[in-house]
Write an enzyme that holds these catalytic residues in place. Structure first.
Site, mmCIF file in Angstrom:
data_model
loop_
_atom_site.group_PDB
_atom_site.id
_atom_site.type_symbol
_atom_site.label_atom_id
_atom_site.label_comp_id
_atom_site.label_asym_id
_atom_site.label_seq_id
_atom_site.Cartn_x
_atom_site.Cartn_y
_atom_site.Cartn_z
ATOM 1 N N CYS A 249 19.240 -25.632 -35.640
ATOM 2 C CA CYS A 249 18.692 -24.701 -36.634
ATOM 3 C C CYS A 249 19.759 -24.033 -37.492
ATOM 4 O O CYS A 249 19.589 -23.902 -38.711
ATOM 5 C CB CYS A 249 17.811 -23.661 -35.958
ATOM 6 S SG CYS A 249 18.666 -22.484 -34.870
ATOM 7 N N HIS A 307 16.629 -18.150 -33.553
ATOM 8 C CA HIS A 307 16.287 -19.192 -34.519
ATOM 9 C C HIS A 307 16.811 -18.743 -35.876
ATOM 10 O O HIS A 307 16.703 -17.575 -36.239
ATOM 11 C CB HIS A 307 14.785 -19.443 -34.572
ATOM 12 C CG HIS A 307 14.405 -20.530 -35.532
ATOM 13 N ND1 HIS A 307 15.037 -21.753 -35.549
ATOM 14 C CD2 HIS A 307 13.493 -20.562 -36.535
ATOM 15 C CE1 HIS A 307 14.506 -22.503 -36.500
ATOM 16 N NE2 HIS A 307 13.572 -21.797 -37.116
ATOM 17 N N ASP A 330 12.697 -22.308 -44.199
ATOM 18 C CA ASP A 330 13.214 -22.823 -42.928
ATOM 19 C C ASP A 330 13.244 -24.348 -42.966
ATOM 20 O O ASP A 330 12.201 -24.998 -42.879
ATOM 21 C CB ASP A 330 12.335 -22.345 -41.780
ATOM 22 C CG ASP A 330 12.929 -22.680 -40.416
ATOM 23 O OD1 ASP A 330 13.950 -23.396 -40.371
ATOM 24 O OD2 ASP A 330 12.374 -22.220 -39.399
ATOM 25 N N ASN A 370 6.234 -11.873 -34.454
ATOM 26 C CA ASN A 370 5.248 -10.907 -33.976
ATOM 27 C C ASN A 370 4.397 -11.360 -32.796
ATOM 28 O O ASN A 370 3.582 -10.574 -32.304
ATOM 29 C CB ASN A 370 4.286 -10.533 -35.117
ATOM 30 C CG ASN A 370 4.915 -9.573 -36.112
ATOM 31 O OD1 ASN A 370 5.220 -8.435 -35.775
ATOM 32 N ND2 ASN A 370 5.124 -10.047 -37.327
ATOM 33 N N ASP A 372 2.615 -12.130 -29.292
ATOM 34 C CA ASP A 372 2.632 -11.490 -27.988
ATOM 35 C C ASP A 372 3.063 -12.498 -26.931
ATOM 36 O O ASP A 372 2.799 -13.697 -27.057
ATOM 37 C CB ASP A 372 1.244 -10.959 -27.630
ATOM 38 C CG ASP A 372 0.818 -9.803 -28.515
ATOM 39 O OD1 ASP A 372 1.700 -9.189 -29.156
ATOM 40 O OD2 ASP A 372 -0.396 -9.527 -28.586
#
Length: 659
Positions: A249, A307, A330, A370, A372
Site C-alpha cells: 500500500c 493502510h 487509493d 469508522n 465497529d
C-alpha cells in the site's frame, strides 16, 4: 509584398519555467501551467512586421485536436481561453523566402495550483510547496501507538520522470478506447485522478505495480526495500510498460503521489492506522479468538494495522462547493470502483459528514475509518463472549507535517474524534493500556487489562503486565492463557510463536498484576519485516467459567542507522562532503547485508557496500557526496539484511547552500 519568414524560435525555457514553477521537471521540453502567460520569441527575416496588414495566428495541437487564436496588440483575456499578445520591438532580418506556416515547437501543459481560476488552486503557499514541489517526504507505518517514519524520494525532478508520467496517460485504457474524449477530459482533475489511480496498479491495464502480500518476493523486490518512486517508474518504462514487482500500500500511494505532483495536482500521502477492510459493506469487522487467546481466521473482513493512500486537492464541480478540498484516492487494489481497481476521489468532507451517496467510493472509505469491531470468543463453534469496540478503527490518520518529518494528525478531518498523535515516547515510558472485554450476559465480576511495560525494541526482551481484578466478595481460582502471534500489517495473525498458561488465586476484591517477558530468542526468528505482534490474554474463572479477554497489537521498533555529516552547517553546492553511517547490531546472532546510500541532488545513483556484523558489533561506514542542487535534500541509507526479513533505515536532511 514579401512574406515574413520565420528564421528562429526561442521558447525562453529558463524564464518561462521559473515563472511557471516548473524548473527541473524537464531538461528538453518547455513546461508551463495553465492559466499563466508564457513568452516565446520569434525571429523573422524579410520585411518588418506590419500590424495593419499582417496577421499572426497560432495553432495549438494535441493529437488530432487543435485550437486557433490570433496574436493581437491588446492584453489577452485571463485564464479561460487561448490568446496571444504581440510585444513591441519585433526584430527582422532582410531576405527572401515564401513560407506561410511553421511548427514553432512542443510544450507540456500542466495543472496550475498557483492560479486562482484553476480547479486545483491551493491558496496556502506552504502547502503548495509541500504537496507539489517537494521531492522528498516521509511515509508512516507501524501502529497507532508507535508511528514509524519511512523516508521516501518522490523524484519528480529526475530525468525522464515527466515524460514517463505523460506516457502513463497515453497507454491508459481510457486513451486507448477513445483518445479524443480522453484528451478533452484531461482538464478535469477528477477524471485525471481516476485514470492515474487505476494505472498505478496493474490489475486492469498495463499499470505500474504488481501487488504482493505473500511474503515471498524471489521474482521481484521486497516492497520494504523501495526507497523512491523514480526507480519504479523508470523500470516500468524501460520494460515497455510491464508491471514492476512488487508493491504494497505505501508503495502504491507514494508512486501515485509522484505522478500527481508531476501533473500539477497537489498531493500528499496519508496513513490510516487500524484501517478496516469491510468486504460486505455492513460497517462491522468481526474478529474471532479461541478460548486460549489465539486469534482465528474466520472472516473475510480484516483490520490493517496501517493502510496508506493519498489525498489530492481539487474543487468538485461535479458535486458542489461543499465537497471541495482534499479527496481520498487509493491505488492499492482492494475493491473495484465502477468495474476497475481504483478508489476515489472521495471528498474528505463527505466522509466525515457520512454522505454515503456521494461518488466516488465514500462508503468504502467511511468504513475504513469508522467501522465497529466485534470481538468474539468461540469454542467448538459456540460463542462464549462478544464485545463491541467503536474506537479502534481509524485510531489515528496522519500525513507529513509542513517542513518536518513529524506526522501531522488529520483524524478530525475524517471523523469526530478526540484522537491525538502519540508523543515521541521514551523507551521506558508506558503505552496506554488496552481495554478489557467481559462475557456477554455474565455477572461482570472479573476484569483484565494488558499493558506493555515499554515500547518493544528489536534485540530486547518484550515486557508486559496483565492486571486482573476480582470484583466479587469471594476468592477465585483463575486460569490465565496468553498467546502471541506474529502478523502481517494487512492480515490476520499467523501461527502462535509464544504462549503461556498459568493458574492464580485471587482473594475477594483483590487486584493482582503479573509481569510477563518474551525473550529476544523466543520472538526474533518469527517476526516479519514489520515486526508486528498480536498479543491476547484470556482469564477464565475455573468455577463459573466466566471469561474475559484483553488484546494488544504492537510493533517492535527496529534500530536506526545514525548519519553524521561532517560540517553539516557548511554543505555547499559542488563541494565534496563526508558522511558517516553508524549502526550497532542489536541482535544476538551475526547479520550481514548490503548498505545502500541514496540522496537525490546529493548522490548520483546509489552507493553500495557489503556489511557483516557480529552480535553487538558496530558498523562505521564513510561515503562522500557532492551536492548538485541547492535547497533541502535528504541523505538516507538502507541496510537490507540477508539472514532475516528486516530493513534497517536511517536518514538526515541536508541544507545545501550556494557556493
Amino acid at each position: 509584398m514579401e512574406d515574413l519568414i520565420l528564421k528562429h524560435v526561442n521558447l525562453e525555457l529558463p524564464t518561462n519555467q521559473v515563472s511557471h514553477e516548473t524548473e527541473g521537471l524537464s531538461s528538453k521540453n518547455l513546461v508551463v501551467r495553465r492559466g499563466e502567460p508564457f513568452r516565446i520569441t520569434l525571429f523573422f527575416q524579410g520585411r518588418p512586421f506590419n500590424p495593419d496588414r499582417d496577421s499572426l495566428v497560432f495553432k495549438a495541437v494535441l493529437g488530432g485536436l487543435f485550437v486557433k487564436f490570433p496574436a493581437t496588440f491588446s492584453k489577452p483575456p485571463a485564464y479561460s481561453q487561448w490568446s496571444a499578445e504581440i510585444e513591441p520591438a519585433a526584430r527582422t532580418r532582410p531576405g527572401n523566402a515564401r513560407q506561410c506556416s511553421y511548427q514553432i515547437g512542443e510544450f507540456v501543459l500542466l495543472c496550475n495550483p498557483w492560479c486562482p481560476a484553476d480547479s486545483v488552486y491551493l491558496q496556502n503557499e506552504e502547502l503548495r510547496e509541500e504537496c507539489v514541489t517537494n521531492d522528498i517526504g516521509f511515509l508512516y507505518v507501524g501502529t497507532s501507538k508507535n508511528v514509524v517514519p519511512r523516508p521516501w524520494e518522490f523524484g519528480q525532478y529526475e530525468e525522464g520522470i515527466l515524460e514517463i508520467c505523460l506516457d502513463l496517460l497515453k497507454i491508459s485504457p481510457q486513451h486507448q478506447r477513445n483518445w479524443k474524449m480522453d484528451y478533452l477530459r484531461r482538464s478535469d482533475p477528477v477524471y485525471l485522478s481516476r485514470v492515474v489511480c487505476a494505472m498505478i496498479n496493474c490489475e486492469d491495464d498495463k499499470g505500474i505495480l504488481k501487488g504482493n502480500w505473500s511474503g515471498v518476493f524471489q521474482n521481484g523486490v521486497n516492497p520494504s526495500e523501495w526507497t523512491g518512486s523514480a526507480d519504479i517508474l523508470k523500470q516500468w518504462a524501460k520494460s515497455k510498460f510491464s508491471p514492476v514487482h512488487y508493491g504494497q500500500c505505501w508503495v502504491f500511494a507514494a508512486v501515485m503521489c509522484t505522478v500527481m505532483r508531476v501533473l500539477g495536482i497537489p498531493c500528499r500521502v496519508v496513513t490510516n492506522f487500524n484501517s478496516a477492510h469491510d468486504t460486505n459493506g455492513n460497517l462491522v469487522i468481526e474478529e474471532y479468538y479461541d478460548e486460549m487467546g489465539k486469534k482465528l481466521q474466520m472472516s473475510k473482513d480484516s483490520i490493517w494495522n496501517f493502510h496508506v493512500w493519498v489525498e489530492c486537492w481539487m474543487t468538485r464541480r461535479d458535486l458542489g462547493s461543499g465537497f471541495d478540498g482534499w479527496q481520498v484516492l487509493d491505488p492499492t487494489p482492494q475493491e473495484r470502483s465502477n468495474g476497475i481497481f481504483c478508489c476515489g476521489p472521495s471528498p474528505v468532507k463527505g466522509i466525515k459528514e457520512r454522505h454515503l451517496d456521494v461518488i466516488y467510493d465514500v462508503p468504502f472509505v467511511y468504513a475504513e475509518v469508522n467501522a465497529d469491531v466485534h470481538t468474539v470468543i468461540v469454542k467448538n463453534g459456540q460463542v462464549l463472549s462478544r464485545s463491541v469496540d467503536t474506537e479502534r478503527v481509524g485510531a489515528i490518520i496522519c500525513t507529513k507535517s509542513l517542513g518536518s518529518s513529524r506526522p501531522h494528525n488529520v483524524t478530525s478531518a475524517y471523523k469526530n474524534t478526540k484522537a491525538v498523535m502519540p508523543s515521541n515516547r521514551r523507551a521506558d515510558e508506558s503505552p496506554r493500556l488496552r481495554r478489557s472485554y467481559t462475557l456477554r450476559g455474565g455477572k461482570h465480576t472479573l476484569a483484565v487489562s494488558l499493558k506493555l511495560v515499554k515500547t518493544p525494541v528489536a534485540g530486547e526482551t518484550i515486557s508486559f503486565s496483565v492486571t486482573v481484578t476480582n470484583k466479587a466478595n469471594s476468592p477465585r481460582t483463575l486460569n490465565e492463557h496468553i498467546n502471541a502471534q506474529a502478523k502481517d500489517y494487512n492480515s490476520s495473525p499467523l501461527e502462535t510463536f509464544w504462549e503461556l498458561h498459568n493458574m492464580l488465586q485471587l482473594a475477594p476484591y483483590e487486584v493482582k498484576t503479573i509481569v510477563h517477558k518474551i525473550t529476544h530468542s523466543e520472538y526474533e526468528e518469527m517476526l516479519l519485516g514489520d515486526g508486528l505482534v498480536n498479543l491476547a490474554v484470556v482469564m477464565q474463572d475455573v468455577a463459573s467459567h466466566e471469561r474475559v479477554l484483553a488484546t494488544e497489537e504492537f510493533n517492535i521498533t527496529n534500530p536506526w542507522i545514525t548519519i553524521q555529516i561532517t560540517g553539516d552547517d557548511r554543505v555547499a553546492l559542488n563541494e565534496k562532503n563526508e558522511a558517516r553511517f553508524v549502526f550497532r547490531n542489536p541482535f544476538h546472532v551475526p547479520v550481514s547485508g548490503v548498505l545502500t546510500v541514496m540522496g537525490a541532488g546529493l548522490v548520483p545513483g546509489k552507493l553500495q557496500s557489503s556489511v557483516s556484523l557480529q552480535p553487538g558489533e558496530t558498523m562505521k561506514e564513510v561515503a562522500f557526496f557532492i551536492p548538485k542542487a541547492t535547497g533541502t535534500k535528504m541523505l538516507h541509507a538502507n541496510l537490507v539484511l540477508k539472514n532475516r526479513p528486516i530493513v534497517i533505515r536511517g536518514f538526515t536532511t541536508v541544507l545545501v547552500r550556494a557556493a
